[in-house]
Scaffold this motif. Structure first.
Motif, PDB file in Angstrom:
ATOM      1  N   HIS A 131       6.077   6.457   8.223  1.00 21.30           N
ATOM      2  CA  HIS A 131       7.148   5.898   6.876  1.00 21.30           C
ATOM      3  C   HIS A 131       6.368   5.999   5.129  1.00 21.30           C
ATOM      4  CE1 HIS A 131       5.085   2.079   7.506  1.00 21.30           C
ATOM      5  NE2 HIS A 131       4.922   2.430   6.094  1.00 21.30           N
ATOM      6  N   ASP A 132       5.264   6.720   5.141  1.00 18.52           N
ATOM      7  CA  ASP A 132       4.369   6.518   3.558  1.00 18.52           C
ATOM      8  C   ASP A 132       4.518   8.058   3.292  1.00 18.52           C
ATOM      9  OD1 ASP A 132       3.008   6.864   1.252  1.00 18.52           O
ATOM     10  OD2 ASP A 132       1.252   5.520   2.315  1.00 18.52           O
ATOM     11  N   ARG A 133       6.314   7.919   2.312  1.00 16.00           N
ATOM     12  CA  ARG A 133       6.514   9.332   1.640  1.00 16.00           C
ATOM     13  C   ARG A 133       5.313  10.051   0.921  1.00 16.00           C
ATOM     14  NH1 ARG A 133      12.336   8.616  -0.954  1.00 16.00           N
ATOM     15  NH2 ARG A 133      11.569  10.943  -1.615  1.00 16.00           N
ATOM     16  N   TYR A 134       4.129   9.422   0.606  1.00 14.05           N
ATOM     17  CA  TYR A 134       3.144  10.245  -0.115  1.00 14.05           C
ATOM     18  C   TYR A 134       2.653  10.724   0.164  1.00 14.05           C
ATOM     19  CZ  TYR A 134       0.741  10.207  -4.660  1.00 14.05           C
ATOM     20  OH  TYR A 134      -0.598  10.432  -5.939  1.00 14.05           O
ATOM     21  N   LEU A 135       1.553  10.354   2.067  1.00 14.77           N
ATOM     22  CA  LEU A 135       0.907  10.968   3.139  1.00 14.77           C
ATOM     23  C   LEU A 135       1.954  11.977   3.369  1.00 14.77           C
ATOM     24  CD1 LEU A 135      -1.299   9.617   4.816  1.00 14.77           C
ATOM     25  CD2 LEU A 135       0.808  10.471   6.277  1.00 14.77           C
ATOM     26  N   VAL A 136       2.782  12.003   3.702  1.00 18.93           N
ATOM     27  CA  VAL A 136       3.703  12.856   4.306  1.00 18.93           C
ATOM     28  C   VAL A 136       4.223  14.181   3.746  1.00 18.93           C
ATOM     29  CG1 VAL A 136       6.476  13.501   5.151  1.00 18.93           C
ATOM     30  CG2 VAL A 136       5.635  11.804   6.091  1.00 18.93           C
ATOM     31  N   HIS A 147       1.010  -0.864   0.009  1.00 21.26           N
ATOM     32  CA  HIS A 147      -0.288   0.329  -0.387  1.00 21.26           C
ATOM     33  C   HIS A 147       0.544   1.219   0.519  1.00 21.26           C
ATOM     34  CE1 HIS A 147      -2.836  -2.478   2.224  1.00 21.26           C
ATOM     35  NE2 HIS A 147      -3.334  -2.335   0.846  1.00 21.26           N
ATOM     36  N   ASP A 148       2.825   1.052   0.065  1.00 20.98           N
ATOM     37  CA  ASP A 148       3.078   2.076   0.003  1.00 20.98           C
ATOM     38  C   ASP A 148       3.279   2.988  -1.186  1.00 20.98           C
ATOM     39  OD1 ASP A 148       5.683   3.777   0.076  1.00 20.98           O
ATOM     40  OD2 ASP A 148       5.973   3.080   1.633  1.00 20.98           O
ATOM     41  N   ARG A 149       2.662   3.627  -1.224  1.00 24.78           N
ATOM     42  CA  ARG A 149       2.462   4.291  -3.040  1.00 24.78           C
ATOM     43  C   ARG A 149       3.792   4.910  -3.978  1.00 24.78           C
ATOM     44  NH1 ARG A 149      -2.319   8.138  -0.669  1.00 24.78           N
ATOM     45  NH2 ARG A 149      -0.864   7.939   0.705  1.00 24.78           N
ATOM     46  N   TRP A 150       4.635   5.367  -2.955  1.00 23.06           N
ATOM     47  CA  TRP A 150       5.583   5.867  -3.573  1.00 23.06           C
ATOM     48  C   TRP A 150       6.334   4.881  -3.945  1.00 23.06           C
ATOM     49  CZ3 TRP A 150      10.438   4.527  -1.693  1.00 23.06           C
ATOM     50  CH2 TRP A 150      11.758   5.566  -2.574  1.00 23.06           C
ATOM     51  N   PHE A 151       6.902   3.370  -3.682  1.00 20.89           N
ATOM     52  CA  PHE A 151       7.549   2.381  -3.420  1.00 20.89           C
ATOM     53  C   PHE A 151       6.721   1.947  -4.806  1.00 20.89           C
ATOM     54  CE2 PHE A 151       8.053  -2.198  -2.484  1.00 20.89           C
ATOM     55  CZ  PHE A 151       9.493  -2.465  -2.282  1.00 20.89           C
ATOM     56  N   LEU A 152       5.306   1.894  -4.992  1.00 21.67           N
ATOM     57  CA  LEU A 152       5.301   1.406  -6.109  1.00 21.67           C
ATOM     58  C   LEU A 152       5.653   1.700  -7.304  1.00 21.67           C
ATOM     59  CD1 LEU A 152       0.921   1.102  -5.041  1.00 21.67           C
ATOM     60  CD2 LEU A 152       2.309  -1.103  -6.294  1.00 21.67           C
ATOM     61  N   ASP A 153       5.540   3.310  -7.065  1.00 20.99           N
ATOM     62  CA  ASP A 153       6.161   3.899  -8.311  1.00 20.99           C
ATOM     63  C   ASP A 153       7.525   3.501  -8.485  1.00 20.99           C
ATOM     64  OD1 ASP A 153       4.580   5.901  -9.860  1.00 20.99           O
ATOM     65  OD2 ASP A 153       3.732   7.290  -8.326  1.00 20.99           O
ATOM     66  N   ALA A 154       8.198   3.262  -7.396  1.00 22.53           N
ATOM     67  CA  ALA A 154      10.039   4.037  -7.317  1.00 22.53           C
ATOM     68  C   ALA A 154      10.289   1.962  -8.261  1.00 22.53           C
ATOM     69  CB  ALA A 154      10.332   3.777  -5.982  1.00 22.53           C
ATOM     70  N   VAL A 155       8.767   1.580  -7.819  1.00 19.94           N
ATOM     71  CA  VAL A 155       9.964   0.088  -7.781  1.00 19.94           C
ATOM     72  C   VAL A 155       9.108  -1.112  -9.211  1.00 19.94           C
ATOM     73  CG1 VAL A 155      10.496  -2.044  -7.230  1.00 19.94           C
ATOM     74  CG2 VAL A 155      10.400  -0.557  -5.978  1.00 19.94           C
ATOM     75  N   CYS A 156       8.053  -0.117  -9.326  1.00 16.40           N
ATOM     76  CA  CYS A 156       6.902  -1.136 -10.640  1.00 16.40           C
ATOM     77  C   CYS A 156       6.933  -1.018 -11.382  1.00 16.40           C
ATOM     78  CB  CYS A 156       5.690  -1.665  -9.470  1.00 16.40           C
ATOM     79  SG  CYS A 156       6.003  -2.653  -8.325  1.00 16.40           S
ATOM     80  N   THR A 157       7.135  -1.461 -12.467  1.00 17.33           N
ATOM     81  CA  THR A 157       6.863  -1.162 -13.818  1.00 17.33           C
ATOM     82  C   THR A 157       5.263  -1.422 -14.555  1.00 17.33           C
ATOM     83  OG1 THR A 157       7.494  -3.090 -14.412  1.00 17.33           O
ATOM     84  CG2 THR A 157       9.099  -1.816 -14.742  1.00 17.33           C
ATOM     85  N   ARG A 158       5.379  -2.511 -13.964  1.00 13.36           N
ATOM     86  CA  ARG A 158       3.442  -2.445 -14.632  1.00 13.36           C
ATOM     87  C   ARG A 158       2.451  -2.575 -12.819  1.00 13.36           C
ATOM     88  NH1 ARG A 158       2.939  -7.994 -17.548  1.00 13.36           N
ATOM     89  NH2 ARG A 158       0.434  -6.602 -17.321  1.00 13.36           N
TER      90      ARG A 158
END
Length: 612
Positions: free
Chosen positions: A468-473, A187-198
């Motif tokens: 730790h959720d950068r997106y929320l911060v 559910h970490d949206r920053w992590f999704l953007d940083a890592v995932c291609t799909r």
């Protein structure tokens, strides 16, 4: 020739009780793909992972793995042998097949040391027993055990849970640089953007597929919703026309209505204005007054460990602050001081007379199990005014993911994530003018996070959040304050990026890699180098000897890496000359000499590392 999928799923269906989680789903996962899995709590994300890894058999359909597939799976709950040590789990075979043989084999591998440092396991110690560790520490041990092994596919269920901002940044960088496939529920949206291609979205028994990470998924989902709405509008128009024509005797049909839709303009046409911080502060000032919190020269220690050292901090009406720092730096402690649950050893915390604070801890407090969800909310209040919106308890419950039917579910039947949502909802319904939130995103799905952020965006109160959720911060706060493990509190004008830069610099100064250097990091418990110095003094080394030893360690690490590279090249040459027996004998002798040289260097590294 087309590449063979690592995993293929054909017409898979899975039901739990009366709920259909997967309905005739077909998917393929390629060897270089990094896929993020999103969806509501209970939609079937973890079930999809278990089916893909063959940990759970589908009711119908087929799951096929490529021959010889090496797969690593991190579940949300991990079970280790009672007598296992951290070393046994990470490097040995106490939980997974053994990754390495003799100790010098892993100790001399820079990749292994990177993982151990990056996940903060040096603060736990390889000889620590696993059983007494906290749930978060056990998950970090399990994650390290997977990362140090060579796998073709990593399947990770919420890997960022219990990692701080620095740990999440390190893990993202490590996974991006890793070879092989990746499937991750987060559910970490920053992590999704940083890592995932799909991105795969599990919804209504289906798995919708999108290109890109979180940002691309949000845009694509909005566009699909817009197209579906336009299609429904066309259908309704046609139905109304058919009915009208039937009443009039159905004259000759006219041409269909034409729709001129510009996708980009339609998506941003009704976007609300950015948060008006000045207006919200003015509203907050009328509700709270001028004084909120004045932390004056406060100090607090646990045993011989200094958490806060003469910290002075002033929080005013409408201020929106984020607190970041390494695990154990004192973020939750400082929040509890503001909530008046703790008192400082010295100094004082002055609280404004009109402050009405709501404190969300990391623990899910006991809720009345016999009440229905809506009753539990209305027990606190029936209505809440947020900005210019007047919301009923039922409307707010729906915003937090409780549908009209779900609102009549007994609290005792809720999942952990749903209890967390209900706990937060009850706090908000109490009408506080100050929110103190400790990791509010734990166990919340992305849709609920979006609703929470939308609510906090227009909430005219004072907000202090540990996350730790950068997106929320970055979305709901205006300033970032950091506890860097030295007892001081610092404002970071550069936000999370400045925090990571400072931690990287601190890691370099202490002889440990930071999150932005060499793909390594030390997300948890690394201070400003004082722990290393203390270890050195305990070992009887002077400061000069410490520096010399660290240089020698670095030299040995470089030497070992070069020797490993030469070994790999020799193995390639042996394969190339496999039919030339004279050449094979010559290369084999050279290889044995090289291996002996590497083992000697690794032994030297081990001996020296015991003193540093």
């Amino acid at each position: 020739m087309a590449a063979i999928n690592l995993v293929s799923v054909e017409n898979v269906s899975v039901s739990h009780g009366t709920r259909t989680l997967l309905d005739q789903v077909s998917l393929g996962l390629g060897e270089a793909e990094r896929i993020g899995v999103v969806g509501l709590n209970g939609a079937g994300k973890s079930t999809l992972l278990r089916v893909l890894t063959k940990a759970e058999q589908p009711d119908s359909g087929r799951v096929t793995h490529r021959g010889g597939l090496r797969l690593g799976h991190l579940t949300q709950s991990v079970v280790f042998p009672d007598d296992a040590l951290v070393r046994d789990v990470v490097i040995g075979s106490a939980w997974l097949p053994a990754a390495f043989g003799a100790e010098h084999e892993w100790a001399g591998d820079a990749r292994i040391r990177t993982v151990l440092d990056g996940l903060g396991l040096h603060t736990i110690g390889l000889d620590a027993p696993v059983r007494p560790l906290s749930g978060g520490e056990r998950r970090r041990v399990a994650l390290a055990a997977l990362l140090v092994r060579d796998t073709d596919l990593l399947v990770l269920d919420e890997p960022t849970n219990h990692l701080d901002v620095e740990g999440v940044a390190w893990l993202a960088e490590y996974l991006v640089g890793r070879r092989g496939g990746l499937l991750v529920v987060t559910h970490d949206r920053w992590f999704l953007d940083a890592v995932c291609t799909r991105t795969w979205e599990v919804t209504d028994g289906q798995v919708e597929q999108y290109e890109g990470g979180y940002a691309a998924w949000v845009l694509a989902r909005a566009e699909r919703s817009r197209q579906a709405a336009a299609a429904e509008e066309r259908r309704q128009n046609l139905m109304r026309k058919e009915l009208a024509w039937l009443r009039r005797g159905a004259p000759a049909r006219t041409s269909k209505p034409k729709f001129r839709i510009e996708a980009a303009n339609a998506l941003i046409a009704d976007v609300p204005e950015p948060r008006d911080t000045v207006q919200l502060k003015r509203l907050a000032g009328t509700r709270i007054g001028k004084q909120v919190y004045d932390v004056e020269d406060a100090s607090l220690s646990f045993g011989d460990r200094t958490i806060l050292n003469r910290v002075t901090w002033r929080i005013g009406p409408g201020d929106r602050y984020a607190l970041v720092g390494v695990n154990g730096a004192g973020k939750s402690t400082l929040l509890r001081l503001l909530a008046e649950q703790n008192r400082p050893d010295s100094g004082e915390v002055k609280v404004g007379k009109t402050v009405k604070a709501a404190y969300l801890s990391q623990e899910v407090v006991e809720l009345p199990p016999t009440l229905r969800v809506l009753e539990a909310v209305e027990e606190v209040a029936r209505r809440l005014t947020v900005g210019d919106r007047d919301l009923t308890a039922s409307q707010l419950a729906e915003m937090f993911g409780f549908s009209s039917a779900r609102q009549w579910t007994p609290v005792g039947d809720l999942s952990g994530g749903e209890r967390r949502r209900l706990q937060l909802l009850r706090l908000l319904m109490a009408g506080p003018n100050v929110l103190l939130l400790d990791e509010p995103t734990n166990d919340l799905d992305i849709d609920t996070l979006q609703a929470l952020e939308d609510l906090l965006d227009s909430w005219p109160g004072t907000l202090v959040v540990v996350s730790h959720d950068r997106y929320l911060v970055e979305r709901v706060t205006d300033q970032v304050w950091a506890l860097l493990g030295d007892g001081a509190l610092r404002m970071l004008t550069g936000g999370i990026d400045e925090y990571l830069q400072r931690r990287a610099a601190a890691g370099a100064g202490s002889g440990r890699p930071g999150p932005a250097s060499s793909g390594a990091g030390s997300p948890a418990g690394v201070g400003d180098g004082s722990d290393t110095a203390a270890d050195g003094e305990a070992a009887g080394l002077s400061a000069a000897d410490q520096r010399a030893a660290k240089k020698e360690l670095s030299r040995l690490e470089r030497q070992i890496a070069k020797l490993e590279e030469r070994e790999r090249k020799l193995h390639d040459r042996l394969a190339e000359h496999s039919t030339d027996f004279a050449k094979v004998a010559e290369l084999d002798a050279e290889l044995r000499g090289l291996q002996a040289e590497r083992e000697a260097a690794e032994e030297s590294w081990l001996e020296l590392s015991e003193h540093v």
